[in-house]
Design an enzyme around this catalytic site. Structure first.
Site, PDB file in Angstrom:
ATOM      1  N   ASP A 180      -2.842  -2.203   0.257  1.00  0.00           N
ATOM      2  CA  ASP A 180      -2.415  -0.671   0.559  1.00  0.00           C
ATOM      3  C   ASP A 180      -3.286  -0.470   1.819  1.00  0.00           C
ATOM      4  OD1 ASP A 180      -1.546   1.915   0.422  1.00  0.00           O
ATOM      5  OD2 ASP A 180      -2.907   2.559  -0.880  1.00  0.00           O
ATOM      6  N   HIS A 217      -7.764  -2.495  -0.560  1.00  0.00           N
ATOM      7  CA  HIS A 217      -7.810  -1.357   0.262  1.00  0.00           C
ATOM      8  C   HIS A 217      -7.686  -0.286  -0.479  1.00  0.00           C
ATOM      9  CE1 HIS A 217      -5.980  -4.052   3.074  1.00  0.00           C
ATOM     10  NE2 HIS A 217      -6.254  -3.412   4.099  1.00  0.00           N
ATOM     11  N   SER A 237      -5.436   4.690  -6.406  1.00  0.00           N
ATOM     12  CA  SER A 237      -5.258   3.511  -7.086  1.00  0.00           C
ATOM     13  C   SER A 237      -6.271   3.010  -8.102  1.00  0.00           C
ATOM     14  CB  SER A 237      -4.604   2.505  -6.290  1.00  0.00           C
ATOM     15  OG  SER A 237      -5.468   2.249  -5.133  1.00  0.00           O
ATOM     16  N   ASP A 285     -13.595  -6.896   4.161  1.00  0.00           N
ATOM     17  CA  ASP A 285     -12.243  -6.970   4.521  1.00  0.00           C
ATOM     18  C   ASP A 285     -11.516  -7.330   3.285  1.00  0.00           C
ATOM     19  OD1 ASP A 285      -9.772  -6.890   5.675  1.00  0.00           O
ATOM     20  OD2 ASP A 285     -10.164  -8.970   6.907  1.00  0.00           O
ATOM     21  N   GLY A 286     -10.462  -6.539   2.695  1.00  0.00           N
ATOM     22  CA  GLY A 286      -9.572  -6.798   1.409  1.00  0.00           C
ATOM     23  C   GLY A 286      -8.676  -8.026   1.948  1.00  0.00           C
ATOM     24  N   GLU A 305     -13.211  -2.141   0.111  1.00  0.00           N
ATOM     25  CA  GLU A 305     -13.055  -1.009   0.927  1.00  0.00           C
ATOM     26  C   GLU A 305     -14.242  -1.122   2.008  1.00  0.00           C
ATOM     27  OE1 GLU A 305     -11.183   1.994   1.119  1.00  0.00           O
ATOM     28  OE2 GLU A 305     -12.373   1.931   2.913  1.00  0.00           O
ATOM     29  N   HIS A 310       1.991   5.075  -6.740  1.00  0.00           N
ATOM     30  CA  HIS A 310       1.242   5.177  -7.917  1.00  0.00           C
ATOM     31  C   HIS A 310       2.417   5.411  -9.048  1.00  0.00           C
ATOM     32  CE1 HIS A 310      -2.077   6.935  -5.433  1.00  0.00           C
ATOM     33  NE2 HIS A 310      -2.156   5.460  -5.592  1.00  0.00           N
TER      34      HIS A 310
HETATM   35  C1  LIG Z   1      -4.196   3.979   2.267  1.00  0.00           C
HETATM   36  S1  LIG Z   1      -5.859   3.976   1.778  1.00  0.00           S
HETATM   37  C2  LIG Z   1      -6.115   3.463   0.289  1.00  0.00           C
HETATM   38  C3  LIG Z   1      -5.463   4.319  -0.790  1.00  0.00           C
HETATM   39  C4  LIG Z   1      -5.694   3.575  -2.460  1.00  0.00           C
HETATM   40  N1  LIG Z   1      -5.286   2.237  -2.298  1.00  0.00           N
HETATM   41  C5  LIG Z   1      -4.834   4.466  -3.200  1.00  0.00           C
HETATM   42  O1  LIG Z   1      -3.732   4.248  -3.330  1.00  0.00           O
HETATM   43  O2  LIG Z   1      -5.524   5.486  -3.854  1.00  0.00           O
HETATM   44  C6  LIG Z   1      -6.235   2.490   2.674  1.00  0.00           C
HETATM   45  C7  LIG Z   1      -8.002   2.310   2.662  1.00  0.00           C
HETATM   46  O3  LIG Z   1      -8.371   1.127   3.275  1.00  0.00           O
HETATM   47  C8  LIG Z   1      -9.568   0.974   4.055  1.00  0.00           C
HETATM   48  N2  LIG Z   1      -9.578  -0.047   4.868  1.00  0.00           N
HETATM   49  C9  LIG Z   1      -8.958  -0.259   6.314  1.00  0.00           C
HETATM   50  N3  LIG Z   1      -9.026  -1.539   6.501  1.00  0.00           N
HETATM   51  C10 LIG Z   1      -9.372  -2.213   5.665  1.00  0.00           C
HETATM   52  C11 LIG Z   1      -9.805  -3.554   5.086  1.00  0.00           C
HETATM   53  N4  LIG Z   1      -9.510  -4.590   6.306  1.00  0.00           N
HETATM   54  N5  LIG Z   1     -10.090  -4.041   4.129  1.00  0.00           N
HETATM   55  C12 LIG Z   1     -10.629  -3.087   3.166  1.00  0.00           C
HETATM   56  N6  LIG Z   1     -10.330  -1.740   3.171  1.00  0.00           N
HETATM   57  C13 LIG Z   1      -9.900  -1.386   4.551  1.00  0.00           C
HETATM   58  C14 LIG Z   1      -9.641   2.592   4.754  1.00  0.00           C
HETATM   59  O4  LIG Z   1     -10.821   2.812   4.875  1.00  0.00           O
HETATM   60  C15 LIG Z   1      -8.764   3.413   3.574  1.00  0.00           C
HETATM   61  O5  LIG Z   1      -9.875   3.739   2.672  1.00  0.00           O
END
Ligand SMILES: C[S@@+](CC[C@H](N)C(=O)[O-])C[C@H]1O[C@@H](n2cnc3c(N)ncnc32)[C@H](O)[C@@H]1O
Length: 281
Positions: free
Chosen positions: A165, A42, A100, A144-145, A118, A19
């Protein structure tokens, strides 16, 4: 469905590094009037309660944002980051941690847009509820991101910042990050991209920065922060890194100042260290 919930880790040393870099990039990229698109592949839940049961379970934030919160005399990049964490804590007590999407929403302007992906149902519902009154600006995609990023590049404004992320709970995430970046740079070569990764005792984690360097077509910057020696049992997160493609030109200078301070503030043993290397575009 994966079991990963970012609430257990919000505000830890890895979030601090990620961050700090994010705040710096957003402040440089919003200096120009043209609209900026922020894509978070993500996204997580947006804001986390540090007095809630998830964050309190291991108290990871205490060795992260907790060590910077009441510090005076911080380098400008760390001060700028703490200022963003202060926003959801207006009474001066650290109770909430902005993830984020929230940091981006705090820093973006009317002309900018946020595209959030997400997969986790609960996190997504929290995001949708939280940002229901700013729907025009924020879009939450239940998909899926990695795949979704293809559909939003290049942004119509031709100015974009993408944060990738993943939780790396699935070790296939390491390879997907590399494939996703290769594809993204073909679709939108001038975008700014930041990939976060954990320093854990897995060959995939050690190899990732080298693979990302091979994918980079122009400039890149790689910052990593180790807070302790790797554990003897091979478990745990001893550090993390952020790899930035096409970094804003002042980012390196501000991190040169900030990284030694992060080692001093967040280091947990004598093995704490940082690295910062890059290539001009
Ligand atoms: C490390 S956390 C994100 C933290 C956030 N970016 C932050 O910095 O505050 C990862 C997130 O990705 C989600 N996730 C996992 N696989 C994913 C995918 N293929 N596409 C989108 N989201 C996904 C998880 O549920 C989780 O909430």
């Amino acid at each position: 469905m994966f079991s990963y919930r970012h609430g257990f880790h919000a505000g830890n040393h890895a979030d601090v590094l990620k961050h700090v870099v994010l705040v710096q990039m957003l402040s440089y990229l919003t200096a120009k009037d043209t609209a900026l698109w922020f894509v978070d592949t993500h996204a997580g839940a947006g804001v986390y309660a540090l007095d809630g049961s998830f964050a309190q379970k291991k108290g990871e934030f205490k060795d992260g944002i907790g060590r910077l919160w009441a510090q005076g005399g911080l380098p400008p990049a760390l001060e700028g980051y703490v200022r963003q964490v202060q926003k959801p804590n207006p009474d001066g007590t650290l109770r909430h941690y902005p993830g984020s999407p929230q940091i981006a929403l705090q820093m973006l302007r009317d002309q900018d847009r946020l595209q959030l992906f997400e997969l986790h149902t609960t996190e997504r519902e929290v995001l949708q509820k939280q940002y229901a009154n700013v729907k025009r600006k924020v879009s939450v995609q239940p998909s899926d991101g990695f795949a979704g990023l293809k559909g939003v590049l290049p942004p119509t404004s031709r100015r974009g910042l993408v944060l990738i992320d993943p939780s790396y709970e699935d070790k296939a995430d390491y390879a997907r990050v590399v494939e996703t970046m290769r594809d993204a740079l073909q679709r939108f070569a001038t975008g700014v991209y930041a990939v976060w990764y954990p320093q854990v005792q897995r060959p995939e984690s050690k190899a990732l920065p080298g693979l990302l360097k091979e994918v980079a077509q122009k400039g890149w910057l790689h910052a990593s922060l180790k807070v302790m020696a790797p554990a003897k049992d091979g478990l745990g997160l001893h550090g993390s890194g952020v790899f930035v493609f096409n970094p804003p030109w002042k980012l390196e200078e501000s991190l040169r100042d900030a990284m030694p301070a992060l080692v001093r503030l967040l280091g947990q043993d004598r093995k704490a260290s940082y690295s910062l290397d890059g290539k001009q575009g």
